[in-house]
Design an enzyme around this catalytic site. Structure first.
Site, PDB file in Angstrom:
ATOM      1  N   VAL A 152      44.283  40.614  52.592  1.00  0.00           N
ATOM      2  CA  VAL A 152      43.735  40.155  54.081  1.00  0.00           C
ATOM      3  C   VAL A 152      44.936  40.072  55.068  1.00  0.00           C
ATOM      4  CG1 VAL A 152      41.393  39.274  54.168  1.00  0.00           C
ATOM      5  CG2 VAL A 152      43.467  37.762  53.432  1.00  0.00           C
ATOM      6  N   TYR A 166      45.274  29.138  43.028  1.00  0.00           N
ATOM      7  CA  TYR A 166      44.910  30.510  43.681  1.00  0.00           C
ATOM      8  C   TYR A 166      45.324  30.658  45.029  1.00  0.00           C
ATOM      9  CZ  TYR A 166      41.610  34.138  45.806  1.00  0.00           C
ATOM     10  OH  TYR A 166      41.502  35.037  46.740  1.00  0.00           O
ATOM     11  N   SER A 169      45.618  38.832  48.370  1.00  0.00           N
ATOM     12  CA  SER A 169      44.724  39.180  47.219  1.00  0.00           C
ATOM     13  C   SER A 169      45.600  40.147  46.294  1.00  0.00           C
ATOM     14  CB  SER A 169      43.463  40.355  47.852  1.00  0.00           C
ATOM     15  OG  SER A 169      42.484  39.217  47.713  1.00  0.00           O
TER      16      SER A 169
HETATM   17  N1  GLN Z   1      43.181  34.208  50.230  1.00  0.00           N
HETATM   18  C1  GLN Z   1      42.381  34.963  50.318  1.00  0.00           C
HETATM   19  C2  GLN Z   1      40.936  34.647  50.162  1.00  0.00           C
HETATM   20  O1  GLN Z   1      40.608  34.438  49.026  1.00  0.00           O
HETATM   21  C3  GLN Z   1      42.586  36.327  49.808  1.00  0.00           C
HETATM   22  C4  GLN Z   1      41.817  37.277  49.822  1.00  0.00           C
HETATM   23  C5  GLN Z   1      42.147  38.639  50.149  1.00  0.00           C
HETATM   24  O2  GLN Z   1      43.517  39.084  50.718  1.00  0.00           O
HETATM   25  N2  GLN Z   1      41.200  39.390  50.199  1.00  0.00           N
HETATM   26  O3  GLN Z   1      40.268  34.343  51.005  1.00  0.00           O
END
Ligand code: GLN
Length: 331
Positions: free
Chosen positions: A274, A204, A77
């Protein structure tokens, strides 16, 4: 009891700072056991639960790092801050803000709730998934690789090399992320996507899978601390108005639904991911006493064991401690 917390009024010396930080990392590393590594993207579950590392790079050239400093991990994220910056540079601030708002949600990053209950369904901010997907759809280019080219160029200017996409992570997320697809359909319904949904999701997932280190995060933080200018050459990397807005977004929305508490108790712009990374920005500050990094610094943290909000459990505590000891808060 955390050792090495003595007042730093006296001479500030790099060796001392290093000793303090080593001590703090040792202390907070024990708290990784209270968190859990993310497992909703299967490959993230393989991370080392006990890892904790920090890198701090100051405008004055002082660099301190400690703990698990060499690990590469995916940016996740934290990439949302960077694609927001790129979209603003490509499309103009006003246009981007006409498509994505700048309000915190108080909800989880991948919540669908606001998209369902608010009309129009304009995404709340660029750091929740709905806003980030909208931003990714706005990047220039017809393929995901073309769309991400400007992001890679920006990253190379900030960290000094072109990072790689971790293909396994990308595929792991692509093959599992039903929730992001659901968010995508809400956005399509509200006419917020400017690219095909498949290309938007691919962009993304790829941006989230870029591999970086804590030093890279600290360098990115340092550029933002320096209002978007290269700290060594003074070359403009990001226009000041865009860098300012990115920091405001980080301060109000960067730590998911713990952003308010983080602003209150730590008081600096930060963005987590995350995989356990945190990018933090310490702007220059004015104080009567001599304190470390008064001219500003960037901080990168890695600690994959997460708390209930999805932030690095030990990373947040470590950052809060460093901020309190060195009076880093903006307020
Ligand atoms: N790839 C992750 C998602 O969208 C990114 C989320 C995150 O780091 N909070 O689920």
């Amino acid at each position: 009891m955390v050792q090495g917390s003595a007042n730093l009024n006296t001479e500030i010396n790099e060796k001392w700072l290093q000793e303090y930080v080593d001590n703090w990392v040792g202390f907070f590393k024990k708290q990784t056991v209270d968190g859990e590594v993310a497992s909703y993207i299967p490959i993230l579950a393989e991370a080392d639960q006990e890892a904790l590392g920090i890198s701090i790079i100051g405008k004055n050239g002082v660099a301190i790092k400690s703990g698990n400093t060499e690990e590469k991990f995916t940016i996740q994220s934290i990439s949302k801050v960077l694609t927001f910056i790129v979209a603003c540079m490509e499309r103009g601030l006003a246009y981007v803000l006409s498509r994505v708002d700048v309000e915190p949600t108080g909800e989880a990053f991948n919540s669908i709730m606001h998209l369902e209950i608010t009309q129009p369904k304009k995404p709340f901010n660029p750091l929740v998934n709905s806003g980030a997907l909208t931003v990714s759809s706005m990047l220039e280019g017809k393929t995901s690789d073309r769309k991400l080219e400007a992001l890679f160029i920006l990253l190379e200017k900030m960290i000094g090399y072109r990072p790689q996409i971790n293909v396994e992570t990308y595929e792991s997320e692509r093959d599992t992320s039903m929730r992001n697809r659901a968010i995508g359909y809400y956005l399509l319904e509200g006419d917020y996507l400017e690219s095909d949904l498949g290309i938007t999701l691919e962009t993304y997932f790829k941006q989230c899978s870029i591999e970086i280190t804590i030093d890279d995060l600290a360098r990115i933080g340092l550029v933002l601390s320096n209002d978007g200018y290269d700290p060594d050459t003074n070359e403009e990397i990001i226009p000041r108005a865009i860098s300012r807005l990115a920091k405001a977004m980080m301060l109000t929305c960067g730590m998911y639904n713990a952003s308010g508490k983080f602003a209150a108790y730590v008081g600096i712009p930060a963005k987590s991911g995350v995989s356990g990374g945190i990018l933090a920005v310490v702007p220059p500050r004015v104080r009567d006493e001599e304190l470390p990094f008064l001219e500003g610094c960037g901080i990168g943290i890695y600690g994959p064991a997460l708390d209930n909000q999805g932030n690095s459990i030990a990373g947040i505590k470590l950052l809060r401690h460093v901020a309190n000891q060195w009076d880093l808060s903006l307020f």
